[in-house]
Enzyme design. Sequence first.
Site, PDB file in Angstrom:
ATOM      1  N   HIS A 206       0.864  -1.194   0.000  1.00 48.78           N
ATOM      2  CA  HIS A 206       0.000   0.000   0.000  1.00 48.78           C
ATOM      3  C   HIS A 206       0.896   1.239   0.000  1.00 48.78           C
ATOM      4  O   HIS A 206       1.909   1.268   0.685  1.00 48.78           O
ATOM      5  CB  HIS A 206      -0.862  -0.026   1.274  1.00 48.78           C
ATOM      6  CG  HIS A 206      -1.921   1.014   1.321  1.00 48.78           C
ATOM      7  ND1 HIS A 206      -1.665   2.324   1.641  1.00 48.78           N
ATOM      8  CD2 HIS A 206      -3.257   0.937   1.075  1.00 48.78           C
ATOM      9  CE1 HIS A 206      -2.806   3.009   1.593  1.00 48.78           C
ATOM     10  NE2 HIS A 206      -3.786   2.192   1.257  1.00 48.78           N
ATOM     11  N   CYS A 244      -3.979   2.881  -4.518  1.00 46.69           N
ATOM     12  CA  CYS A 244      -4.874   3.652  -3.648  1.00 46.69           C
ATOM     13  C   CYS A 244      -4.954   5.084  -4.171  1.00 46.69           C
ATOM     14  O   CYS A 244      -3.998   5.853  -4.035  1.00 46.69           O
ATOM     15  CB  CYS A 244      -4.388   3.605  -2.205  1.00 46.69           C
ATOM     16  SG  CYS A 244      -5.445   4.537  -1.088  1.00 46.69           S
ATOM     17  N   HIS A 271      -7.899   0.538  -3.905  1.00 45.44           N
ATOM     18  CA  HIS A 271      -8.719   1.355  -2.999  1.00 45.44           C
ATOM     19  C   HIS A 271      -9.122   2.583  -3.789  1.00 45.44           C
ATOM     20  O   HIS A 271      -8.250   3.299  -4.277  1.00 45.44           O
ATOM     21  CB  HIS A 271      -7.889   1.855  -1.812  1.00 45.44           C
ATOM     22  CG  HIS A 271      -7.459   0.778  -0.869  1.00 45.44           C
ATOM     23  ND1 HIS A 271      -6.620   1.031   0.196  1.00 45.44           N
ATOM     24  CD2 HIS A 271      -7.764  -0.529  -0.801  1.00 45.44           C
ATOM     25  CE1 HIS A 271      -6.421  -0.083   0.866  1.00 45.44           C
ATOM     26  NE2 HIS A 271      -7.094  -1.049   0.282  1.00 45.44           N
ATOM     27  N   ASP A 316     -12.893   3.317  -0.504  1.00 43.02           N
ATOM     28  CA  ASP A 316     -12.036   3.537   0.669  1.00 43.02           C
ATOM     29  C   ASP A 316     -12.794   4.413   1.643  1.00 43.02           C
ATOM     30  O   ASP A 316     -14.011   4.396   1.666  1.00 43.02           O
ATOM     31  CB  ASP A 316     -10.698   4.123   0.208  1.00 43.02           C
ATOM     32  CG  ASP A 316      -9.569   3.780   1.157  1.00 43.02           C
ATOM     33  OD1 ASP A 316      -9.847   3.250   2.240  1.00 43.02           O
ATOM     34  OD2 ASP A 316      -8.404   4.047   0.828  1.00 43.02           O
ATOM     35  N   HIS A 317     -12.095   5.185   2.417  1.00 44.91           N
ATOM     36  CA  HIS A 317     -12.764   5.976   3.460  1.00 44.91           C
ATOM     37  C   HIS A 317     -13.979   6.706   2.923  1.00 44.91           C
ATOM     38  O   HIS A 317     -14.014   7.095   1.760  1.00 44.91           O
ATOM     39  CB  HIS A 317     -11.817   7.050   3.999  1.00 44.91           C
ATOM     40  CG  HIS A 317     -10.487   6.506   4.374  1.00 44.91           C
ATOM     41  ND1 HIS A 317      -9.377   7.286   4.473  1.00 44.91           N
ATOM     42  CD2 HIS A 317     -10.095   5.255   4.661  1.00 44.91           C
ATOM     43  CE1 HIS A 317      -8.352   6.543   4.805  1.00 44.91           C
ATOM     44  NE2 HIS A 317      -8.759   5.307   4.929  1.00 44.91           N
ATOM     45  N   TYR A 330     -14.706   4.927   8.323  1.00 46.30           N
ATOM     46  CA  TYR A 330     -15.183   3.579   8.015  1.00 46.30           C
ATOM     47  C   TYR A 330     -16.635   3.339   8.406  1.00 46.30           C
ATOM     48  O   TYR A 330     -16.982   2.300   8.964  1.00 46.30           O
ATOM     49  CB  TYR A 330     -14.259   2.533   8.646  1.00 46.30           C
ATOM     50  CG  TYR A 330     -12.985   2.363   7.842  1.00 46.30           C
ATOM     51  CD1 TYR A 330     -12.948   1.530   6.734  1.00 46.30           C
ATOM     52  CD2 TYR A 330     -11.831   3.072   8.158  1.00 46.30           C
ATOM     53  CE1 TYR A 330     -11.805   1.389   5.971  1.00 46.30           C
ATOM     54  CE2 TYR A 330     -10.680   2.952   7.399  1.00 46.30           C
ATOM     55  CZ  TYR A 330     -10.683   2.099   6.312  1.00 46.30           C
ATOM     56  OH  TYR A 330      -9.547   1.961   5.544  1.00 46.30           O
TER      57      TYR A 330
HETATM   58  C1  DNO Z   1      -6.407   3.379   5.851  1.00 47.73           C
HETATM   59  C2  DNO Z   1      -5.897   2.225   5.116  1.00 47.73           C
HETATM   60  C3  DNO Z   1      -4.516   1.856   5.595  1.00 47.73           C
HETATM   61  C4  DNO Z   1      -4.081   0.568   4.947  1.00 47.73           C
HETATM   62  C5  DNO Z   1      -2.717   0.142   5.297  1.00 47.73           C
HETATM   63  C6  DNO Z   1      -2.295  -1.012   4.433  1.00 47.73           C
HETATM   64  O1  DNO Z   1      -7.547   3.496   6.091  1.00 47.73           O
HETATM   65  O2  DNO Z   1      -5.964   2.386   3.756  1.00 47.73           O
HETATM   66  O3  DNO Z   1      -4.544   1.692   6.971  1.00 47.73           O
HETATM   67  O4  DNO Z   1      -4.921  -0.452   5.363  1.00 47.73           O
HETATM   68  O5  DNO Z   1      -1.816   1.158   5.180  1.00 47.73           O
HETATM   69  O6  DNO Z   1      -1.344  -1.752   5.087  1.00 47.73           O
END
Ligand code: DNO
Length: 357
Positions: A206, A244, A271, A316-317, A330
């Site tokens: 990531h 991401c 993501h 993602d978020h 989340y």
């Molecule tokens: C945040 C996530 C990160 C991700 C880590 C992967 O919300 O995208 O915490 O899970 O960095 O190891």
Amino acid sequence: MNITFRWYGKDNDTVTLEQVKQIPGTKGIVWALHQKPVGEVWEKEEIKKEIDYIQSFGFHTDVVESVNVHESIKLGNEDRYRYIENYKETIRNLAEFGVKVICYNFMPIFDWTRTEMFHPLEDGSTALFFEKAKVHGLDPQELIRTVSEASDLTLPGWEPEKMERITELFEAYKEVDEEQLWTNLEVFLKEILPVAEACGIKMAIHPDDPPWSIFGLPRIITGEESYERLIAISDSPSNAFTMCTGSMGANPNNDMVQVARKYASRAPFSHIRNVRIYDNGDFVETSHYTQDGSIDIKGVVEELHRQNYDGYVRPDHGRHLWGEVCRPGYGLYDRALGIMYLLGLWDGYETKKKDSA
Ligand code: DNO
């Protein structure tokens, strides 16, 4: 595009799998054993228990996020090989239960970092916010307080046992610059990739979030150059990326449509989220809708569609909407909206393709 949803476990999340089940098109749960101390082996019984529960809802459990990497490995300490052996064992155990992708990161001490968890947006919702200048003058302890006061739930990568050792860790990282961190990553990869490859697992690193150094700590997975360097370390198919858009895209020099064009084939996991970047470098997380932020989400999905991307994708978020009380970033609602946007775009491109055929 195999749509997934990140979930923190039965006793560790405000969202339930009954709820996730009602989001259209969602095939899998991105999971982890969040209670496991970093560095310990994930035992088969523990893995089985978690995936049996998730699969009882009809979801697949192909993607784990994350198996975190012990600080000793990132620091290159002498005891790192013990933790590397444990990591290998975890990879083998996960493979036995059909896991296909392991997401991990190589960020020193902190995982994703924000200065505010519930920053108000004009529409009345709140979202994660990063204020660049604040981090410059901030004592890391202060940041840890902000994060832990924002939620009773442990945030990923912010394990309490690590936070207790924060001063000692900062001292140790004084010896580790970017080059040294690359060397330590290389040692780790050369050890684990053959194991991952032998059992058919892709290790999807990531990007750093945000993709620049904070508190003087080195950060190395920040843009296309980092990807090129990773590829140069090993061309194993198991040496893979988590693309991401919100993390790498927080640096406006990273054109995420171009990143998708060049690297999606090496990213079994994506993501997708949007951020609005301000002129001073601050950024706030917005809805997934392209027009709400600075990232061309529409262009990224178009590119994935063009490549017939069959990787795992998760929204993602999200923002915190309609009074929802949840883990920062989340919640259920905005991530569900995000999924509908991604599927809508995908269907639109699919129709366009058929029409022009
Ligand atoms: C945040 C996530 C990160 C991700 C880590 C992967 O919300 O995208 O915490 O899970 O960095 O190891």
